[in-house]
Design an enzyme around this catalytic site. Sequence first.
Site, mmCIF file in Angstrom:
data_model
loop_
_atom_site.group_PDB
_atom_site.id
_atom_site.type_symbol
_atom_site.label_atom_id
_atom_site.label_comp_id
_atom_site.label_asym_id
_atom_site.label_seq_id
_atom_site.Cartn_x
_atom_site.Cartn_y
_atom_site.Cartn_z
ATOM 1 N N ASP A 260 0.846 -1.196 0.000
ATOM 2 C CA ASP A 260 0.000 0.000 0.000
ATOM 3 C C ASP A 260 0.877 1.238 0.000
ATOM 4 O OD1 ASP A 260 -2.788 1.007 0.092
ATOM 5 O OD2 ASP A 260 -2.024 2.045 1.864
HETATM 6 C C1 TTP Z 1 2.644 9.073 -5.268
HETATM 7 C C2 TTP Z 1 2.416 8.078 -6.370
HETATM 8 C C3 TTP Z 1 1.476 7.065 -6.259
HETATM 9 N N1 TTP Z 1 1.278 6.185 -7.279
HETATM 10 C C4 TTP Z 1 0.288 5.098 -7.167
HETATM 11 C C5 TTP Z 1 0.869 3.795 -6.611
HETATM 12 C C6 TTP Z 1 -0.363 3.028 -6.196
HETATM 13 O O1 TTP Z 1 -0.781 2.242 -7.310
HETATM 14 C C7 TTP Z 1 -1.389 4.131 -5.930
HETATM 15 C C8 TTP Z 1 -1.792 4.154 -4.485
HETATM 16 O O2 TTP Z 1 -2.875 3.305 -4.298
HETATM 17 P P1 TTP Z 1 -2.804 1.912 -3.524
HETATM 18 O O3 TTP Z 1 -4.088 1.769 -2.785
HETATM 19 O O4 TTP Z 1 -1.518 1.801 -2.751
HETATM 20 O O5 TTP Z 1 -2.731 0.838 -4.690
HETATM 21 P P2 TTP Z 1 -3.706 0.527 -5.897
HETATM 22 O O6 TTP Z 1 -5.147 0.669 -5.490
HETATM 23 O O7 TTP Z 1 -3.256 1.280 -7.108
HETATM 24 O O8 TTP Z 1 -3.359 -1.004 -6.181
HETATM 25 P P3 TTP Z 1 -3.648 -2.312 -5.260
HETATM 26 O O9 TTP Z 1 -4.358 -1.889 -3.997
HETATM 27 O O10 TTP Z 1 -4.485 -3.198 -6.123
HETATM 28 O O11 TTP Z 1 -2.283 -2.889 -5.011
HETATM 29 O O12 TTP Z 1 -0.749 5.371 -6.276
HETATM 30 C C9 TTP Z 1 2.020 6.272 -8.460
HETATM 31 O O13 TTP Z 1 1.836 5.470 -9.385
HETATM 32 N N2 TTP Z 1 2.948 7.268 -8.577
HETATM 33 C C10 TTP Z 1 3.194 8.177 -7.601
HETATM 34 O O14 TTP Z 1 4.073 9.063 -7.774
#
Ligand code: TTP
Length: 186
Positions: free
Chosen positions: A69
């Site tokens: 997460d």
């Molecule tokens: C800050 C930041 C976040 N993110 C993304 C990463 C995570 O995918 C998302 C945060 O949400 P999460 O809830 O961590 O993940 P998700 O819902 O995308 O995937 P899952 O729960 O199925 O594993 O934000 C980026 O891609 N780049 C960035 O610079």
Amino acid sequence: MLYLASQSPRRRQLLEQLGVAFEVVHVDVPEQRSPEESPRHYVSRVARDKAHAGLVRVGAPQAIVLGSDTEVVLDDEVFGKPADAADAAAMLRRLSGRTHEVISAVWLVGERHEDSELCVSRVRFAELDEATIAAYVATAEPFGKAGAYAIQGRGATLVEHLDGSYSGVMGLPVFETARLLARFGA
Ligand SMILES: Cc1cn([C@H]2C[C@H](O)[C@@H](COP(=O)(O)OP(=O)(O)OP(=O)(O)O)O2)c(=O)[nH]c1=O
């Protein structure tokens, strides 16, 4: 067999960098922070919940499941994924000209034991004017990203400084994940 309990294409791509074989398992875990819960505890708990939900879903005795997460934290407030364009713009306004933390937790769970890593990075944003915020939101890149930006995309133009893990900000800290897998014997 290693399973990645994630819908995120970024996490799949980052785990591929480690050169380990894995399969993706889809889980749906509610992400809600209780009022007294610290941001770090919250991020860890959600990663753990995803890993455990994945283990139940896979149902194979030898399975090892990775849950992760990522949240953006400013002034003890957790910025998850924006609900809509107005929410994305409001988050970017708050992050403008300030340093925030990006917390990523990685949780591994097997039949008999579990272990985790927490990765905290500090990201300084440039001062953003309204036109820059509107143009960035219009790219649709903020959607599905914690804190409404993607460091791996156009969002890199908003980031003045990163102190920490680039892959951790993207969603899966590669160094910490490798260390965790090695410790786990996976
Ligand atoms: C800050 C930041 C976040 N993110 C993304 C990463 C995570 O995918 C998302 C945060 O949400 P999460 O809830 O961590 O993940 P998700 O819902 O995308 O995937 P899952 O729960 O199925 O594993 O934000 C980026 O891609 N780049 C960035 O610079």
